[in-house]
Design a protein around this motif. Structure first.
Motif, PDB file in Angstrom:
ATOM      1  N   MET A  50      40.297 -22.955  16.594  1.00 56.41           N
ATOM      2  CA  MET A  50      39.306 -22.655  17.618  1.00 56.41           C
ATOM      3  C   MET A  50      38.624 -23.945  18.087  1.00 56.41           C
ATOM      4  O   MET A  50      38.446 -24.163  19.283  1.00 56.41           O
ATOM      5  N   PHE A  51      38.256 -24.834  17.141  1.00 56.94           N
ATOM      6  CA  PHE A  51      37.627 -26.108  17.504  1.00 56.94           C
ATOM      7  C   PHE A  51      38.528 -26.901  18.444  1.00 56.94           C
ATOM      8  O   PHE A  51      38.081 -27.448  19.451  1.00 56.94           O
ATOM      9  N   GLN A  52      39.818 -26.954  18.109  1.00 60.57           N
ATOM     10  CA  GLN A  52      40.766 -27.718  18.929  1.00 60.57           C
ATOM     11  C   GLN A  52      40.908 -27.108  20.319  1.00 60.57           C
ATOM     12  O   GLN A  52      40.905 -27.830  21.325  1.00 60.57           O
ATOM     13  N   ALA A  53      41.012 -25.792  20.390  1.00 57.18           N
ATOM     14  CA  ALA A  53      41.169 -25.122  21.689  1.00 57.18           C
ATOM     15  C   ALA A  53      39.924 -25.324  22.548  1.00 57.18           C
ATOM     16  O   ALA A  53      40.027 -25.597  23.756  1.00 57.18           O
ATOM     17  N   GLU A  54      38.739 -25.204  21.948  1.00 58.39           N
ATOM     18  CA  GLU A  54      37.507 -25.392  22.707  1.00 58.39           C
ATOM     19  C   GLU A  54      37.379 -26.828  23.203  1.00 58.39           C
ATOM     20  O   GLU A  54      36.945 -27.070  24.330  1.00 58.39           O
ATOM     21  N   PHE A  55      37.761 -27.792  22.358  1.00 57.54           N
ATOM     22  CA  PHE A  55      37.694 -29.183  22.771  1.00 57.54           C
ATOM     23  C   PHE A  55      38.643 -29.435  23.946  1.00 57.54           C
ATOM     24  O   PHE A  55      38.285 -30.105  24.921  1.00 57.54           O
ATOM     25  N   ASP A  56      39.837 -28.881  23.857  1.00 57.26           N
ATOM     26  CA  ASP A  56      40.807 -29.042  24.944  1.00 57.26           C
ATOM     27  C   ASP A  56      40.291 -28.423  26.243  1.00 57.26           C
ATOM     28  O   ASP A  56      40.483 -28.970  27.324  1.00 57.26           O
ATOM     29  N   GLU A  57      39.619 -27.291  26.133  1.00 60.03           N
ATOM     30  CA  GLU A  57      39.114 -26.572  27.299  1.00 60.03           C
ATOM     31  C   GLU A  57      37.915 -27.257  27.945  1.00 60.03           C
ATOM     32  O   GLU A  57      37.832 -27.390  29.161  1.00 60.03           O
ATOM     33  N   ARG A  58      36.963 -27.722  27.112  1.00 61.50           N
ATOM     34  CA  ARG A  58      35.696 -28.254  27.625  1.00 61.50           C
ATOM     35  C   ARG A  58      35.627 -29.770  27.680  1.00 61.50           C
ATOM     36  O   ARG A  58      34.790 -30.326  28.375  1.00 61.50           O
ATOM     37  N   GLY A  59      36.413 -30.424  26.824  1.00 60.73           N
ATOM     38  CA  GLY A  59      36.316 -31.878  26.718  1.00 60.73           C
ATOM     39  C   GLY A  59      35.284 -32.337  25.699  1.00 60.73           C
ATOM     40  O   GLY A  59      35.031 -33.520  25.544  1.00 60.73           O
TER      41      GLY A  59
END
Length: 189
Positions: A50-59
């Motif tokens: 989830m952390f990785q996906a959110e980082f990819d999505e938001r920067g």
């Protein structure tokens, strides 16, 4: 994704090797004292995805924190939008370190770097921090990095059942307030 390097730390993308020490942290009652139930290895692995996906999505999001001198994973730090059910909105700063990393000033150092990213790169006008009323160690970090608390903004977390984890405190810092944080204190606690 931007890595952030401080004098002693690297805030970076999560790696497969981080999963075992992250799971160990989340199974440590001392680390989870102010967070709630212990997490299973599967729950910890899911949180990293989830952390990785959110980082990819938001920067931005939660970086893995590595001690530069040893290359050892010691926890996480970063920024996250406040949950929708909270009585306020904005972007929240946070950190969590393995017990062996406590008392070295790493949380303060990672938090100052995270604030600089939030105000400099993201141009956020304000950053918030939330913790349980009894989490005095995190509150000390919040004060060291220049955040302030108005007790009138303390609140009961609506997602937490009655008990010692329900009452929370809210700290704030505005971009202009970053000047109050003293980088010389970054290794203090």
């Amino acid at each position: 994704m931007t890595d952030i390097r401080t004098d002693r730390l690297l805030l970076r993308r999560w790696q497969a090797a981080d999963l075992a020490p992250w799971a160990a942290m989340n199974a440590d009652p001392a680390v989870r004292e102010h967070l709630g139930d212990l997490l299973t290895p599967e729950q910890s692995a899911a949180s990293v995805k989830m952390f990785q996906a959110e980082f990819d999505e938001r920067g931005y999001g939660w970086w893995a924190v590595e001690e530069l001198a040893t290359g050892t994973f010691i926890g996480f730090a970063g920024l996250d939008p406040v949950e929708e059910d909270m009585p306020f909105d904005g972007v929240e700063i946070g950190w969590r370190l393995a017990r062996h990393a406590w008392g070295n000033g790493y949380a303060t150092e990672a938090a100052l770097a995270t604030l600089a990213f939030g105000f400099g790169t993201l141009a956020l006008p304000e950053i918030l921090a939330v913790t349980t009323a009894g989490n005095h160690r995190s509150q000390a970090v919040m004060r060291r990095i220049g955040m302030t608390r108005d007790p009138a903004e303390d609140f009961d977390d609506p997602s937490v059942p009655d008990g010692p984890l329900r009452r929370n405190v809210l700290y704030r810092i505005k971009a202009a307030g970053m000047r109050r944080a003293r980088p010389a204190d970054s290794h203090a606690g």
